[in-house]
Write a protein that holds these residues in place. Sequence first.
Motif, PDB file in Angstrom:
ATOM      1  N   HIS A 164       7.031 -17.357 -11.911  1.00  0.00           N
ATOM      2  CA  HIS A 164       7.700 -17.806 -12.862  1.00  0.00           C
ATOM      3  C   HIS A 164       6.311 -18.211 -13.081  1.00  0.00           C
ATOM      4  O   HIS A 164       6.001 -19.281 -13.381  1.00  0.00           O
ATOM      5  N   TYR A 165       4.658 -17.234 -13.232  1.00  0.00           N
ATOM      6  CA  TYR A 165       3.340 -17.175 -13.282  1.00  0.00           C
ATOM      7  C   TYR A 165       3.580 -17.713 -14.870  1.00  0.00           C
ATOM      8  O   TYR A 165       2.620 -19.220 -14.858  1.00  0.00           O
ATOM      9  N   PHE A 166       3.660 -17.197 -15.815  1.00  0.00           N
ATOM     10  CA  PHE A 166       3.754 -18.481 -17.153  1.00  0.00           C
ATOM     11  C   PHE A 166       4.162 -19.479 -17.445  1.00  0.00           C
ATOM     12  O   PHE A 166       3.137 -20.555 -18.018  1.00  0.00           O
ATOM     13  N   GLU A 167       5.239 -19.848 -17.310  1.00  0.00           N
ATOM     14  CA  GLU A 167       5.606 -21.211 -16.526  1.00  0.00           C
ATOM     15  C   GLU A 167       4.981 -22.060 -16.746  1.00  0.00           C
ATOM     16  O   GLU A 167       5.197 -23.452 -17.000  1.00  0.00           O
ATOM     17  N   ILE A 168       4.886 -21.558 -15.310  1.00  0.00           N
ATOM     18  CA  ILE A 168       4.160 -22.947 -14.367  1.00  0.00           C
ATOM     19  C   ILE A 168       2.350 -22.993 -14.977  1.00  0.00           C
ATOM     20  O   ILE A 168       2.413 -23.654 -14.854  1.00  0.00           O
ATOM     21  N   THR A 169       2.102 -21.675 -14.884  1.00  0.00           N
ATOM     22  CA  THR A 169       0.404 -22.143 -15.452  1.00  0.00           C
ATOM     23  C   THR A 169       0.148 -22.632 -17.131  1.00  0.00           C
ATOM     24  O   THR A 169      -0.399 -23.805 -17.350  1.00  0.00           O
ATOM     25  N   GLU A 170       1.248 -22.152 -17.757  1.00  0.00           N
ATOM     26  CA  GLU A 170       1.591 -23.283 -19.429  1.00  0.00           C
ATOM     27  C   GLU A 170       1.955 -24.582 -19.225  1.00  0.00           C
ATOM     28  O   GLU A 170       1.483 -25.040 -20.306  1.00  0.00           O
ATOM     29  N   SER A 171       2.266 -25.084 -18.506  1.00  0.00           N
ATOM     30  CA  SER A 171       3.472 -26.322 -18.829  1.00  0.00           C
ATOM     31  C   SER A 171       2.554 -26.551 -17.796  1.00  0.00           C
ATOM     32  O   SER A 171       2.445 -28.439 -18.003  1.00  0.00           O
ATOM     33  N   VAL A 172       2.376 -26.081 -16.830  1.00  0.00           N
ATOM     34  CA  VAL A 172       1.826 -27.582 -15.356  1.00  0.00           C
ATOM     35  C   VAL A 172       0.080 -27.801 -15.402  1.00  0.00           C
ATOM     36  O   VAL A 172      -0.614 -28.155 -15.358  1.00  0.00           O
ATOM     37  N   LEU A 175      -4.668 -32.505  -9.684  1.00  0.00           N
ATOM     38  CA  LEU A 175      -3.993 -31.087  -8.763  1.00  0.00           C
ATOM     39  C   LEU A 175      -2.952 -30.993  -7.878  1.00  0.00           C
ATOM     40  O   LEU A 175      -2.441 -30.436  -7.708  1.00  0.00           O
ATOM     41  N   ASP A 176      -3.193 -32.187  -7.268  1.00  0.00           N
ATOM     42  CA  ASP A 176      -2.163 -32.765  -6.225  1.00  0.00           C
ATOM     43  C   ASP A 176      -0.692 -32.829  -7.763  1.00  0.00           C
ATOM     44  O   ASP A 176       0.411 -32.468  -6.497  1.00  0.00           O
ATOM     45  N   GLU A 177      -0.139 -33.602  -8.100  1.00  0.00           N
ATOM     46  CA  GLU A 177      -0.070 -34.755  -8.617  1.00  0.00           C
ATOM     47  C   GLU A 177       0.613 -32.360  -9.820  1.00  0.00           C
ATOM     48  O   GLU A 177       1.635 -32.569  -9.878  1.00  0.00           O
ATOM     49  N   ALA A 178      -0.386 -31.231  -9.953  1.00  0.00           N
ATOM     50  CA  ALA A 178       0.206 -30.531 -10.802  1.00  0.00           C
ATOM     51  C   ALA A 178       1.095 -29.244  -9.541  1.00  0.00           C
ATOM     52  O   ALA A 178       2.283 -28.971  -9.734  1.00  0.00           O
ATOM     53  N   VAL A 179       0.528 -28.954  -8.748  1.00  0.00           N
ATOM     54  CA  VAL A 179       1.071 -28.505  -7.666  1.00  0.00           C
ATOM     55  C   VAL A 179       2.859 -29.391  -6.937  1.00  0.00           C
ATOM     56  O   VAL A 179       3.743 -28.760  -6.748  1.00  0.00           O
ATOM     57  N   ALA A 180       2.949 -30.643  -6.835  1.00  0.00           N
ATOM     58  CA  ALA A 180       4.424 -30.696  -6.917  1.00  0.00           C
ATOM     59  C   ALA A 180       5.261 -30.362  -7.645  1.00  0.00           C
ATOM     60  O   ALA A 180       6.674 -29.891  -7.875  1.00  0.00           O
ATOM     61  N   SER A 181       4.952 -30.626  -9.375  1.00  0.00           N
ATOM     62  CA  SER A 181       5.012 -30.585 -10.217  1.00  0.00           C
ATOM     63  C   SER A 181       5.898 -28.948 -10.187  1.00  0.00           C
ATOM     64  O   SER A 181       6.720 -28.235 -10.875  1.00  0.00           O
ATOM     65  N   THR A 210       5.849 -26.976  -7.648  1.00  0.00           N
ATOM     66  CA  THR A 210       6.748 -26.332  -6.681  1.00  0.00           C
ATOM     67  C   THR A 210       7.823 -27.205  -7.140  1.00  0.00           C
ATOM     68  O   THR A 210       8.751 -25.759  -6.710  1.00  0.00           O
ATOM     69  N   GLN A 211       8.449 -27.765  -7.981  1.00  0.00           N
ATOM     70  CA  GLN A 211       9.924 -27.527  -8.774  1.00  0.00           C
ATOM     71  C   GLN A 211       9.781 -25.883  -8.947  1.00  0.00           C
ATOM     72  O   GLN A 211      11.547 -25.989  -8.762  1.00  0.00           O
ATOM     73  N   ILE A 212       9.400 -25.600  -9.688  1.00  0.00           N
ATOM     74  CA  ILE A 212       9.957 -24.890 -11.271  1.00  0.00           C
ATOM     75  C   ILE A 212      10.064 -23.437  -9.861  1.00  0.00           C
ATOM     76  O   ILE A 212      10.364 -22.576 -10.278  1.00  0.00           O
ATOM     77  N   LEU A 213       9.159 -22.905  -9.154  1.00  0.00           N
ATOM     78  CA  LEU A 213       8.664 -22.381  -7.868  1.00  0.00           C
ATOM     79  C   LEU A 213       9.988 -21.945  -7.382  1.00  0.00           C
ATOM     80  O   LEU A 213      10.427 -20.688  -7.152  1.00  0.00           O
ATOM     81  N   GLN A 214      10.881 -23.774  -6.774  1.00  0.00           N
ATOM     82  CA  GLN A 214      11.688 -23.266  -6.022  1.00  0.00           C
ATOM     83  C   GLN A 214      13.166 -23.494  -6.176  1.00  0.00           C
ATOM     84  O   GLN A 214      14.316 -23.694  -6.568  1.00  0.00           O
TER      85      GLN A 214
END
Length: 458
Positions: free
Chosen positions: A416-424, A443-449, A451-455
């Motif tokens: 989900h590389y593009f979705e995560i980078t572009e939206s988060v 960055l903590d907030e971004a990683v939390a958001s 991670t939901q996409i990644l999982q």
Amino acid sequence: MKKFTRSTRAITKMQIVALIVVIAVAGIAGAVVYYYTLPPRREQTILTLWTHITEASGGGYWWKSLNESCMEYSASVQNSTYIDIKGGHALYTGTGLTELITYALSNEGPDIVSMHTVLLRDLVDRGIIVEPPQEIQDYVRSNWIDWMVDAVSYKGKIWGIPGGAGANHYMLIYHKDRARQAGLDADTGPQTWAELREWANRLTVRDPGTGDVVRAGLYLFYQYPQAAWSINFWDPLVGFIYTAGGDIYDAKGNRLLLNSSRCIETIRLFYDMIVTDKSTSVGLGISYTDLDKYSMIICGSWFDGVLRAVPTSDWVGNATAVPLPRPSVYDPLITSGYTWGLFVTKDCTNLKAAWDFLKWYSGDGRNSKFMGLCACFTGKLSELNQPYMSRVAPAQYYQAFLNMMNYSKPINYFPHYFEITESVFWPALDDIFLGGADIKTRLDEAVASATQILQRED
């Protein structure tokens, strides 16, 4: 993939006569025959190849080289396969990913794709890229440098042939004469992060009246067809995270690492240079007329050849390439690498024909012609000591390029590389660099958001 029927256009007698005349004349003159307009023969199977290049790419040289190879293969009397090239597909962006997925859903995708490996994981997870036969996997494993093999691998398997558009690595190019005038060591370049910051400050030229930057000390360049500055900042940033011994993704744990101490340290370096010092700029691409606006450029290695080839630029004879600076001289020398690959899709109904062509095309002396025009290496072991880049890169830099490629680490693209980078993550970078947000908190907030996409299970 389609078969030609009797109603499909075939070579006419007039075309055959014309072709014989062309071959005869070329043979007499000792010229090369270019198969630009040969149509498929009636009995040939058509394989469609998608690529990002167009007839205008690289001044037309890139398209010409690829087309000549495909037509040479297709024109063989014994060959029952015809390669039909379709250019202009953005196979290194989220747009290109969406296009491939859309066509695959209707079973109308291409047979072969030449694409950036950033797309590989999402396409494998969706079943769009098919696994090569063991023979091809063994061929790749034994013929390419390790990091190139890693770049086309996922989930313990090799999925394609590396180097569809070259082995690239991020590096620093500096203007030797300007460095010398600024009293810097123009023979070695900046080796550490502290030296990079000093160089950027000393090479920055400001208007004496307004204080505005006339020439930036450093420019971060990543060619990407969108205007957001954070997009162009992203890939060079990953390279510096690697020099710090960090990473962006833990594949085994399926865990993002972009709020780790190494990543925070890296972003803080560039925050100081971009926001505090105002010695560094980030932008969309670079034009030949803008070359005087920067004295150092962080970019993919392919751009070095372009930089040296602009006859009106004073970078010619002054461009010097060195590895990305590291936090200290005691840190390991490493740079981020990225590449393209040649892959076969699920919509290809003649897999053997596709892999036969790709093995032929990746043979010694074929793909390397195209790579030489891009100022890139194929990454193939048998071709590493053939400096075909000398057309654009002086011989004294060839070994330096080769060394950098050998200690490159492929960018660890995550699902989900593009979705995560572009939206988060790109919005997070905007908040940090443009909005003054706290680096760690944001960055903590971004990683939390993310991670939901990644999982998420699609």
